[in-house]
Design a protein around this motif. Sequence first.
Motif, PDB file in Angstrom:
ATOM      1  N   ILE A 289       0.849  -1.200   0.000  1.00  0.00           N
ATOM      2  CA  ILE A 289       0.000   0.000   0.000  1.00  0.00           C
ATOM      3  C   ILE A 289       0.880   1.245   0.000  1.00  0.00           C
ATOM      4  O   ILE A 289       2.039   1.206   0.421  1.00  0.00           O
ATOM      5  CB  ILE A 289      -0.972   0.033   1.195  1.00  0.00           C
ATOM      6  N   PHE A 290       0.310   2.336  -0.487  1.00  0.00           N
ATOM      7  CA  PHE A 290       1.012   3.615  -0.531  1.00  0.00           C
ATOM      8  C   PHE A 290       0.254   4.610   0.344  1.00  0.00           C
ATOM      9  O   PHE A 290      -0.953   4.797   0.182  1.00  0.00           O
ATOM     10  CB  PHE A 290       1.086   4.132  -1.968  1.00  0.00           C
ATOM     11  N   ILE A 291       0.959   5.217   1.266  1.00  0.00           N
ATOM     12  CA  ILE A 291       0.352   6.202   2.160  1.00  0.00           C
ATOM     13  C   ILE A 291       0.948   7.565   1.855  1.00  0.00           C
ATOM     14  O   ILE A 291       2.170   7.715   1.746  1.00  0.00           O
ATOM     15  CB  ILE A 291       0.596   5.821   3.634  1.00  0.00           C
ATOM     16  N   ASN A 292       0.089   8.556   1.720  1.00  0.00           N
ATOM     17  CA  ASN A 292       0.581   9.909   1.422  1.00  0.00           C
ATOM     18  C   ASN A 292       0.315  10.873   2.572  1.00  0.00           C
ATOM     19  O   ASN A 292      -0.380  10.534   3.545  1.00  0.00           O
ATOM     20  CB  ASN A 292      -0.038  10.433   0.119  1.00  0.00           C
ATOM     21  N   ASP A 293       0.854  12.073   2.444  1.00  0.00           N
ATOM     22  CA  ASP A 293       0.741  13.072   3.510  1.00  0.00           C
ATOM     23  C   ASP A 293      -0.703  13.476   3.759  1.00  0.00           C
ATOM     24  O   ASP A 293      -1.101  13.731   4.900  1.00  0.00           O
ATOM     25  CB  ASP A 293       1.569  14.314   3.159  1.00  0.00           C
ATOM     26  N   GLU A 294      -1.491  13.554   2.700  1.00  0.00           N
ATOM     27  CA  GLU A 294      -2.885  13.973   2.854  1.00  0.00           C
ATOM     28  C   GLU A 294      -3.678  12.970   3.691  1.00  0.00           C
ATOM     29  O   GLU A 294      -4.519  13.354   4.513  1.00  0.00           O
ATOM     30  CB  GLU A 294      -3.529  14.139   1.468  1.00  0.00           C
ATOM     31  N   GLU A 295      -3.414  11.670   3.509  1.00  0.00           N
ATOM     32  CA  GLU A 295      -4.075  10.650   4.324  1.00  0.00           C
ATOM     33  C   GLU A 295      -3.737  10.828   5.800  1.00  0.00           C
ATOM     34  O   GLU A 295      -4.606  10.696   6.667  1.00  0.00           O
ATOM     35  CB  GLU A 295      -3.651   9.260   3.871  1.00  0.00           C
ATOM     36  N   LEU A 296      -2.477  11.094   6.076  1.00  0.00           N
ATOM     37  CA  LEU A 296      -2.067  11.294   7.468  1.00  0.00           C
ATOM     38  C   LEU A 296      -2.757  12.519   8.052  1.00  0.00           C
ATOM     39  O   LEU A 296      -3.270  12.484   9.175  1.00  0.00           O
ATOM     40  CB  LEU A 296      -0.548  11.447   7.550  1.00  0.00           C
ATOM     41  N   ARG A 297      -2.774  13.618   7.294  1.00  0.00           N
ATOM     42  CA  ARG A 297      -3.401  14.857   7.781  1.00  0.00           C
ATOM     43  C   ARG A 297      -4.881  14.665   8.047  1.00  0.00           C
ATOM     44  O   ARG A 297      -5.398  15.072   9.081  1.00  0.00           O
ATOM     45  CB  ARG A 297      -3.190  15.983   6.765  1.00  0.00           C
TER      46      ARG A 297
END
Length: 412
Positions: A289-297
């Motif tokens: 899976i790929f996690i990006n900054d927007e998901e974390l925010r």
Amino acid sequence: MHYINKIRKKGFIGCVNYIKYCFIKCINTLAFTFCLLFKRDEYSIVLESEGDCCDNAYALYNYMKKNGYLEKYKITWLVEHPENFQEEKKVNYVQKNIYNCVSFKTIFRLRTCHWYIYDHCNIMSNYKKRDNQIFIYLSHGWGYKASKGGSLENCKSKFDYMTATGPVSAEGLSKYWNSDIKNTIVTGYPRLDYFFGEDSSVLNHIDNIWKFDKYTKVFFWMPTFRQSTNQALTENYIKSETGLPILENKDMLKKLDGLLSTINVLLVFKIHHLQLELPVFHNKFNNIIFINDEELRSNNIQLYQLIKCADALISDYSSISIDYLLLDRPIIYTLDDYEQYDKSRGLFPHNAIDYMPGYHVYTAEELNNSIIEIRKGIDRYSDDRKFVMNNYHTYKDGNSSKRILDMFDIKK
């Protein structure tokens, strides 16, 4: 003729934008001068981070918030989108980018604060600070990348102090910024405090979103930023479809995904948002899976809270591979471009490979074998990690935020 040539070179729209930039800079310069009429606020702190409210600056703020500092100190956050943060009444959120807009509120806070603490961009670099202000650069962290000229010579306002985690990183950071090592203080990074605190609500929240508990092991892959859609930020020698080390194309990612499915291991990629825009990362995989900054925010999760969930790390020259040592868990270093990277960017120290206590992999087969071995519970580099850790981490206690505040007499 001179102005006609300029218009031809920049284009009409480019010239209009340049005139706008000069006008904004002129107004802001006048505002900075005018705000000298106001006294410095002894209890005012301005914070800035890469991305709104994250990384080291946010971890420091989070500690202050939880421990009652906000009753005494006036906190101002410099952010890209102030409109997203208006619900918190005790904190001011003001416009960060004063290069493209006029913001008297931002300028007033910067000009009158006692402490300006940042981990990304010194907004005051073009303006002279007051003699009685203290500027603290928390930094992004320090991995194995050498300097390519991060000089402070052209800055009108320089940081007074910069934080580091230990003697090797302090030396590297000082050389990178061409700064006196006396101004580099070893405190540890606030974001590393997340590794030591137990916050069950955050861990449960993470499990609810990504279901890490379904897997035998969770590996995080956080490579050094190499390739993006922005050619100015791409290493010239990188020509592959992914811009990743080892795995050069979609087929290689698929083969790794097959192995991970067989052994019930999840691989989480956290790569730079510009690199994530490459077409290959739009594909779906079973155990990658790929996690990006927007998901974390959007989920109110800090990156280092997430990293704490990793059973093992795959990285290379990034500062994360140094920070992760504090968790004392296996690390895989992808080094297939070690010599090329050294020539292109440079490595620090010169024998950086000797400071990488883990699997050194150069091929997909070696990567697979190391993942399988860690999956079996084998940890052959434990003693090596402890030795290297002492060179990079003076403190291993989760008290970096408190140390920084105490050092600058910021007390409740």
